[in-house]
Each structure stands twice: as C-alpha cells, then as structure tokens.
Scaffold this motif. Structure first.
Motif, mmCIF file in Angstrom:
data_model
loop_
_atom_site.group_PDB
_atom_site.id
_atom_site.type_symbol
_atom_site.label_atom_id
_atom_site.label_comp_id
_atom_site.label_asym_id
_atom_site.label_seq_id
_atom_site.Cartn_x
_atom_site.Cartn_y
_atom_site.Cartn_z
ATOM 1 N N VAL A 133 39.939 -71.099 76.588
ATOM 2 C CA VAL A 133 41.044 -71.921 77.065
ATOM 3 C C VAL A 133 42.407 -71.051 76.563
ATOM 4 N N THR A 134 43.343 -71.029 77.512
ATOM 5 C CA THR A 134 44.678 -70.235 77.443
ATOM 6 C C THR A 134 45.979 -71.047 77.438
ATOM 7 N N GLY A 135 45.662 -72.220 77.963
ATOM 8 C CA GLY A 135 46.779 -72.946 78.086
ATOM 9 C C GLY A 135 46.375 -74.534 78.244
ATOM 10 N N ILE A 136 47.441 -75.317 78.216
ATOM 11 C CA ILE A 136 47.357 -76.887 78.141
ATOM 12 C C ILE A 136 48.371 -77.467 79.252
ATOM 13 N N SER A 137 48.209 -78.534 80.000
ATOM 14 C CA SER A 137 48.986 -79.264 80.677
ATOM 15 C C SER A 137 49.089 -80.730 80.444
ATOM 16 N N TYR A 138 50.120 -81.243 80.919
ATOM 17 C CA TYR A 138 50.335 -82.844 80.791
ATOM 18 C C TYR A 138 51.253 -83.360 81.915
ATOM 19 N N GLY A 139 50.418 -84.422 82.578
ATOM 20 C CA GLY A 139 51.161 -84.864 83.810
ATOM 21 C C GLY A 139 51.313 -86.376 83.864
ATOM 22 N N VAL A 140 52.450 -87.033 84.435
ATOM 23 C CA VAL A 140 52.417 -88.291 84.687
ATOM 24 C C VAL A 140 52.736 -88.639 86.138
ATOM 25 N N GLU A 154 53.312 -77.531 82.055
ATOM 26 C CA GLU A 154 52.279 -76.776 81.187
ATOM 27 C C GLU A 154 52.801 -75.614 80.592
ATOM 28 N N TYR A 155 51.910 -75.268 79.564
ATOM 29 C CA TYR A 155 52.087 -74.040 78.751
ATOM 30 C C TYR A 155 51.091 -73.281 78.643
ATOM 31 N N ASP A 156 51.270 -72.034 78.709
ATOM 32 C CA ASP A 156 50.140 -70.827 78.918
ATOM 33 C C ASP A 156 50.461 -70.265 77.536
ATOM 34 N N TRP A 157 49.846 -70.408 76.252
ATOM 35 C CA TRP A 157 50.116 -69.488 75.106
ATOM 36 C C TRP A 157 49.464 -68.093 75.163
ATOM 37 N N GLN A 158 48.547 -67.816 76.264
ATOM 38 C CA GLN A 158 48.304 -66.284 76.366
ATOM 39 C C GLN A 158 49.369 -65.637 76.796
ATOM 40 N N ASP A 159 50.089 -66.066 77.957
ATOM 41 C CA ASP A 159 51.072 -65.475 78.576
ATOM 42 C C ASP A 159 52.421 -66.114 77.889
ATOM 43 N N LYS A 160 52.412 -66.860 77.028
ATOM 44 C CA LYS A 160 53.677 -67.247 76.824
ATOM 45 C C LYS A 160 54.586 -67.970 77.918
ATOM 46 N N LYS A 161 54.081 -68.675 78.767
ATOM 47 C CA LYS A 161 55.176 -68.997 79.721
ATOM 48 C C LYS A 161 54.695 -70.605 79.933
ATOM 49 N N THR A 162 55.951 -71.217 80.324
ATOM 50 C CA THR A 162 55.948 -72.801 80.621
ATOM 51 C C THR A 162 56.040 -73.037 82.098
#
Length: 170
Positions: A133-140, A154-162
């Motif tokens: 798991v390298t990131g997380i996302s949330y949607g509505v 979404e946020y990718d904590w491995q690449d540090k990108k949103t």
C-alpha cells in the motif's frame, strides 16, 4: 139483386186493389233503385273478399311474430341492462382495487430504502506491483438522475504527491 152483387164485386176488387197498392206501393216507391249484381261481379267481389281475408290473416301472423320479437327484445334489453350494471360494478371495483394497490405501492416505496443511494462515499488504497500500500484515496459522488458525479482526492505517501479527480459514473 144482380146489380148489388156486381156492385159488391166492384167494391171488393177496388178494396183488394187498394190494399195491394197500400202494402206494395210504398215499398217500391220509397225504395232506391235496385242494382242487380251480375255473376261475374259477384265472383270478383268474392275473390276480393278472399284476398282481403288472406291479407288480414298474413297481417295477423306478422303482428303475432312482431309481438313475440318485441317480447324477446324486451327480455334481451333487460338482460343487457343487468349485464351493463354488473360490468359497471366490476369496473368500479377494479378501479378501487387499482387505486388501493397504487397507494399501497407508494407506501411500500416510501418505506424501502432507495436501491441506489443519493450519495456514494468511497475509500481506496493505492497498491504497487509488489502489493504494498503506497497511498490512500477518498471520494464523494452525488446521484443526479441515474448517473453519479463526484470528486476524489488521493495521496501517495511513497511519491509524496496529492491528486484531485472529478468522477462520472453511469
């Protein structure tokens, strides 16, 4: 005496003549002229009378037939009226039952949760090839008609990108 016998004889014959005239003369004088019917006229009258009797008999038969047809028509009319009333009652019953069913369906639909929710929320995990798991996302997303339009971040904590996404689901 011979004179008196002759006189009496004259008086008696005059009296008989007067009596005959009294009884027969008024009948012949006061009566209208008589018309003698010939045999051919009598046959024609008899034929005409027979035709009129035949026509009268035929009309009587037709009248009886018409009366019988009128009775049958009256019976059929009565039956048709009863059938009409029965059908109208059945139609009223069906309409009332249909309205009851419609109202019941509306109540059932109100009590049931909607099959497709108005708002969808999603949570996702970003996984790389090595199953990490390298990131997380949330949607509505919100339902509009039968489609969904929404946003996802979404946020990718491995690449540090949103990232922000606009979504459309159908």
């Amino acid at each position: 005496m011979k004179k008196s016998k002759v006189g009496h004889l004259i008086i008696a014959s005059l009296l008989v003549w007067v009596l005959v005239q009294f009884f027969f003369l008024p009948a012949t004088c006061s009566a209208e002229p008589a018309y003698m019917i010939t045999e051919s006229e009598l046959v024609t009258l008899e034929q005409n009378s027979n035709r009129q009797l035949a026509i009268s008999s035929q009309l009587a038969v037709e009248l009886q037939t018409a009366r019988e047809q009128l009775i049958v028509s009256d019976q059929e009319l009565t039956e048709a009226k009863l059938q009409k009333e029965l059908l109208q009652k059945q139609l009223t019953d069906v309409l009332n039952s249909s309205k009851k069913q419609e109202n019941l369906q509306k109540e059932i639909l109100k009590s049931l949760p909607p099959s497709a929710p108005r708002v969808l929320r999603e949570i996702g995990a970003k996984i790389n090839v090595d199953h990490y798991v390298t990131g997380i996302s949330y949607g509505v997303s919100r339902r509009i008609g039968s489609k969904y339009i929404g946003f996802r971040g979404e946020y990718d904590w491995q690449d540090k990108k949103t990232g922000v996404w606009v979504t459309y689901a159908y």
